[in-house]
Scaffold this motif. Structure first.
Motif, PDB file in Angstrom:
ATOM      1  N   THR A 114       0.420  -0.768  -0.196  1.00 51.34           N
ATOM      2  CA  THR A 114       0.207   0.019  -0.318  1.00 51.34           C
ATOM      3  C   THR A 114       1.186   1.349   0.290  1.00 51.34           C
ATOM      4  O   THR A 114       1.837   1.393   0.854  1.00 51.34           O
ATOM      5  CB  THR A 114      -0.988   0.118   1.546  1.00 51.34           C
ATOM      6  OG1 THR A 114      -1.459  -1.333   1.721  1.00 51.34           O
ATOM      7  CG2 THR A 114      -1.704   1.061   1.197  1.00 51.34           C
ATOM      8  N   PRO A 115       0.764   1.502  -0.915  1.00 54.16           N
ATOM      9  CA  PRO A 115       1.811   3.156  -0.944  1.00 54.16           C
ATOM     10  C   PRO A 115       1.193   4.722   0.053  1.00 54.16           C
ATOM     11  O   PRO A 115      -0.212   4.060   0.529  1.00 54.16           O
ATOM     12  CB  PRO A 115       0.841   3.537  -2.710  1.00 54.16           C
ATOM     13  CG  PRO A 115      -0.021   3.269  -3.106  1.00 54.16           C
ATOM     14  CD  PRO A 115      -0.596   1.719  -2.577  1.00 54.16           C
ATOM     15  N   THR A 116       2.135   4.670   0.153  1.00 54.80           N
ATOM     16  CA  THR A 116       1.220   6.582   0.845  1.00 54.80           C
ATOM     17  C   THR A 116       1.367   6.468   2.816  1.00 54.80           C
ATOM     18  O   THR A 116       1.571   7.453   3.241  1.00 54.80           O
ATOM     19  CB  THR A 116       0.737   7.170   1.060  1.00 54.80           C
ATOM     20  OG1 THR A 116      -1.000   6.667   1.076  1.00 54.80           O
ATOM     21  CG2 THR A 116       0.409   7.424  -1.173  1.00 54.80           C
ATOM     22  N   ILE A 117       1.466   4.851   3.116  1.00 60.54           N
ATOM     23  CA  ILE A 117       1.229   5.086   4.464  1.00 60.54           C
ATOM     24  C   ILE A 117       2.683   4.092   4.547  1.00 60.54           C
ATOM     25  O   ILE A 117       3.021   3.159   3.902  1.00 60.54           O
ATOM     26  CB  ILE A 117       0.239   4.727   4.753  1.00 60.54           C
ATOM     27  CG1 ILE A 117       0.499   4.834   6.370  1.00 60.54           C
ATOM     28  CG2 ILE A 117      -0.083   2.969   4.737  1.00 60.54           C
ATOM     29  CD1 ILE A 117      -1.121   4.426   7.363  1.00 60.54           C
ATOM     30  N   SER A 118       3.270   4.145   5.798  1.00 61.91           N
ATOM     31  CA  SER A 118       4.443   2.875   6.140  1.00 61.91           C
ATOM     32  C   SER A 118       4.790   3.720   8.122  1.00 61.91           C
ATOM     33  O   SER A 118       4.245   4.360   8.847  1.00 61.91           O
ATOM     34  CB  SER A 118       5.491   3.795   5.661  1.00 61.91           C
ATOM     35  OG  SER A 118       6.189   4.811   6.105  1.00 61.91           O
ATOM     36  N   SER A 119       4.406   2.859   8.612  1.00 65.21           N
ATOM     37  CA  SER A 119       5.725   3.207   9.991  1.00 65.21           C
ATOM     38  C   SER A 119       6.107   3.981  10.199  1.00 65.21           C
ATOM     39  O   SER A 119       6.372   5.335  11.271  1.00 65.21           O
ATOM     40  CB  SER A 119       6.272   1.641  10.737  1.00 65.21           C
ATOM     41  OG  SER A 119       4.909   0.587  10.791  1.00 65.21           O
ATOM     42  N   THR A 120       7.517   3.767   9.228  1.00 65.33           N
ATOM     43  CA  THR A 120       8.269   4.984   9.297  1.00 65.33           C
ATOM     44  C   THR A 120       7.885   6.403   9.792  1.00 65.33           C
ATOM     45  O   THR A 120       8.595   7.321  10.377  1.00 65.33           O
ATOM     46  CB  THR A 120       9.638   5.179   8.131  1.00 65.33           C
ATOM     47  OG1 THR A 120       9.880   3.828   8.203  1.00 65.33           O
ATOM     48  CG2 THR A 120      10.466   5.530   8.046  1.00 65.33           C
ATOM     49  N   ALA A 121       7.197   6.661   8.197  1.00 67.37           N
ATOM     50  CA  ALA A 121       6.813   8.236   8.317  1.00 67.37           C
ATOM     51  C   ALA A 121       5.384   8.837   9.251  1.00 67.37           C
ATOM     52  O   ALA A 121       5.192   9.576   9.863  1.00 67.37           O
ATOM     53  CB  ALA A 121       5.279   7.887   6.668  1.00 67.37           C
ATOM     54  N   ILE A 122       4.807   7.231   9.621  1.00 68.49           N
ATOM     55  CA  ILE A 122       3.446   7.658  11.169  1.00 68.49           C
ATOM     56  C   ILE A 122       4.659   8.137  12.277  1.00 68.49           C
ATOM     57  O   ILE A 122       4.395   9.200  12.266  1.00 68.49           O
ATOM     58  CB  ILE A 122       3.126   6.253  11.807  1.00 68.49           C
ATOM     59  CG1 ILE A 122       1.831   5.976  10.175  1.00 68.49           C
ATOM     60  CG2 ILE A 122       2.352   6.919  12.742  1.00 68.49           C
ATOM     61  CD1 ILE A 122       1.435   4.955  10.768  1.00 68.49           C
ATOM     62  N   LYS A 123       5.710   7.203  12.433  1.00 68.74           N
ATOM     63  CA  LYS A 123       6.915   7.671  13.716  1.00 68.74           C
ATOM     64  C   LYS A 123       7.232   8.996  13.488  1.00 68.74           C
ATOM     65  O   LYS A 123       7.797   9.922  14.092  1.00 68.74           O
ATOM     66  CB  LYS A 123       8.000   6.556  14.174  1.00 68.74           C
ATOM     67  CG  LYS A 123       7.542   5.170  14.871  1.00 68.74           C
ATOM     68  CD  LYS A 123       8.292   3.765  14.861  1.00 68.74           C
ATOM     69  CE  LYS A 123       8.651   3.759  13.636  1.00 68.74           C
ATOM     70  NZ  LYS A 123       9.584   2.130  13.694  1.00 68.74           N
ATOM     71  N   ARG A 124       7.794   9.472  12.278  1.00 66.43           N
ATOM     72  CA  ARG A 124       8.233  10.681  11.447  1.00 66.43           C
ATOM     73  C   ARG A 124       6.972  11.675  12.209  1.00 66.43           C
ATOM     74  O   ARG A 124       7.481  12.731  12.738  1.00 66.43           O
ATOM     75  CB  ARG A 124       8.346  10.618  10.047  1.00 66.43           C
ATOM     76  CG  ARG A 124       9.561  11.631   9.888  1.00 66.43           C
ATOM     77  CD  ARG A 124       9.913  11.815   8.599  1.00 66.43           C
ATOM     78  NE  ARG A 124      10.765  10.987   7.893  1.00 66.43           N
ATOM     79  CZ  ARG A 124      10.578   9.564   6.696  1.00 66.43           C
ATOM     80  NH1 ARG A 124       9.107  10.600   6.348  1.00 66.43           N
ATOM     81  NH2 ARG A 124      10.670   9.487   6.387  1.00 66.43           N
ATOM     82  N   LEU A 125       6.165  11.472  11.469  1.00 65.86           N
ATOM     83  CA  LEU A 125       4.960  12.531  12.001  1.00 65.86           C
ATOM     84  C   LEU A 125       4.539  12.807  13.545  1.00 65.86           C
ATOM     85  O   LEU A 125       4.797  13.684  14.255  1.00 65.86           O
ATOM     86  CB  LEU A 125       3.367  11.781  11.341  1.00 65.86           C
ATOM     87  CG  LEU A 125       2.875  12.133  10.117  1.00 65.86           C
ATOM     88  CD1 LEU A 125       1.996  11.411   9.858  1.00 65.86           C
ATOM     89  CD2 LEU A 125       2.928  13.964  10.760  1.00 65.86           C
ATOM     90  N   HIS A 126       4.827  11.589  13.981  1.00 62.55           N
ATOM     91  CA  HIS A 126       4.297  11.629  16.067  1.00 62.55           C
ATOM     92  C   HIS A 126       5.776  12.517  16.808  1.00 62.55           C
ATOM     93  O   HIS A 126       5.931  13.268  17.459  1.00 62.55           O
ATOM     94  CB  HIS A 126       4.764  10.140  16.201  1.00 62.55           C
ATOM     95  CG  HIS A 126       4.581   9.881  17.696  1.00 62.55           C
ATOM     96  ND1 HIS A 126       3.648  10.256  18.275  1.00 62.55           N
ATOM     97  CD2 HIS A 126       6.173   9.461  18.787  1.00 62.55           C
ATOM     98  CE1 HIS A 126       4.125   9.886  19.857  1.00 62.55           C
ATOM     99  NE2 HIS A 126       5.167   9.982  19.971  1.00 62.55           N
ATOM    100  N   THR A 127       7.167  12.532  15.755  1.00 63.46           N
ATOM    101  CA  THR A 127       8.229  12.987  16.357  1.00 63.46           C
ATOM    102  C   THR A 127       8.037  14.551  16.051  1.00 63.46           C
ATOM    103  O   THR A 127       8.626  15.303  16.824  1.00 63.46           O
ATOM    104  CB  THR A 127       9.370  12.702  16.674  1.00 63.46           C
ATOM    105  OG1 THR A 127       9.137  12.021  14.680  1.00 63.46           O
ATOM    106  CG2 THR A 127      10.016  11.012  16.524  1.00 63.46           C
ATOM    107  N   GLU A 128       7.276  14.461  15.131  1.00 66.51           N
ATOM    108  CA  GLU A 128       7.864  16.221  14.670  1.00 66.51           C
ATOM    109  C   GLU A 128       6.511  16.887  15.497  1.00 66.51           C
ATOM    110  O   GLU A 128       6.527  18.138  15.538  1.00 66.51           O
ATOM    111  CB  GLU A 128       7.142  16.373  13.260  1.00 66.51           C
ATOM    112  CG  GLU A 128       8.408  15.964  11.932  1.00 66.51           C
ATOM    113  CD  GLU A 128       7.821  15.831  10.961  1.00 66.51           C
ATOM    114  OE1 GLU A 128       8.524  15.449   9.883  1.00 66.51           O
ATOM    115  OE2 GLU A 128       6.744  15.498  10.225  1.00 66.51           O
TER     116      GLU A 128
END
Ligand code: C2G
Length: 129
Positions: A114-128
């Motif tokens: 599935t494009p556009t979602i990943s654990s990495t992206a979610i964690k980056r959002l969380h830290t930002e």
């Protein structure tokens, strides 16, 4: 009964994981999921936000998941396939070709990621935040 197996960390569980697991289950009648242990994540160099027990508890709630086992190392797949009488090994397409060597034991199928979602992206959002 056609048995399917798949492997993963499944950290910060998201709909990309749900779609993968639903598609994996639809390849047969029974789905076993091997979830990476915290120790194996260290070996994989993956820092998961949630520990193994939390990640396991989330997947255990899914109707499409029948059995959950821990993934402790890279080498266990052949033994898992044999011991669990697996007919189909499946992974998302980011792993295409990496597990073709298992095709002497069972069918090997790579499913669209599935494009556009990943654990990495979610964690980056969380830290930002
Ligand atoms: N996935 C997906 N779409 C996404 C994210 C992940 O289809 N947007 C799929 C991956 O292709 C994988 C599964 O979901 O098949 C689990 O993804 P991860 O938790 O990132 O698993 P990974 O760290 O790749 O571990 O021995 C195999 C490894 O344990 C795989």
């Amino acid at each position: 009964m056609k048995k399917v197996i798949t492997y993963g960390t499944f950290d910060t569980f998201h709909y990309g994981h749900v779609l993968l697991l639903q598609h994996a289950r639809a390849l047969g009648d029974h789905l076993t999921v091997a979830i990476s242990s915290d120790a194996f994540n260290d070996i994989k160099g993956k820092q998961s936000h949630f520990d193994y027990e939390t990640r396991r508890a989330m997947l255990a709630e899914l109707r499409c998941v029948d059995v959950i086992i821990p993934e402790e190392n890279w080498e266990q797949k052949r033994t898992d396939i044999t011991e669990h009488n697996i007919d189909v090994f499946t992974m998302g397409a980011d792993w295409t070709g990496k597990f073709d060597d298992l095709s002497d034991l069972c069918q090997v199928i790579y499913l669209p990621r599935t494009p556009t979602i990943s654990s990495t992206a979610i964690k980056r959002l969380h830290t930002e935040q």
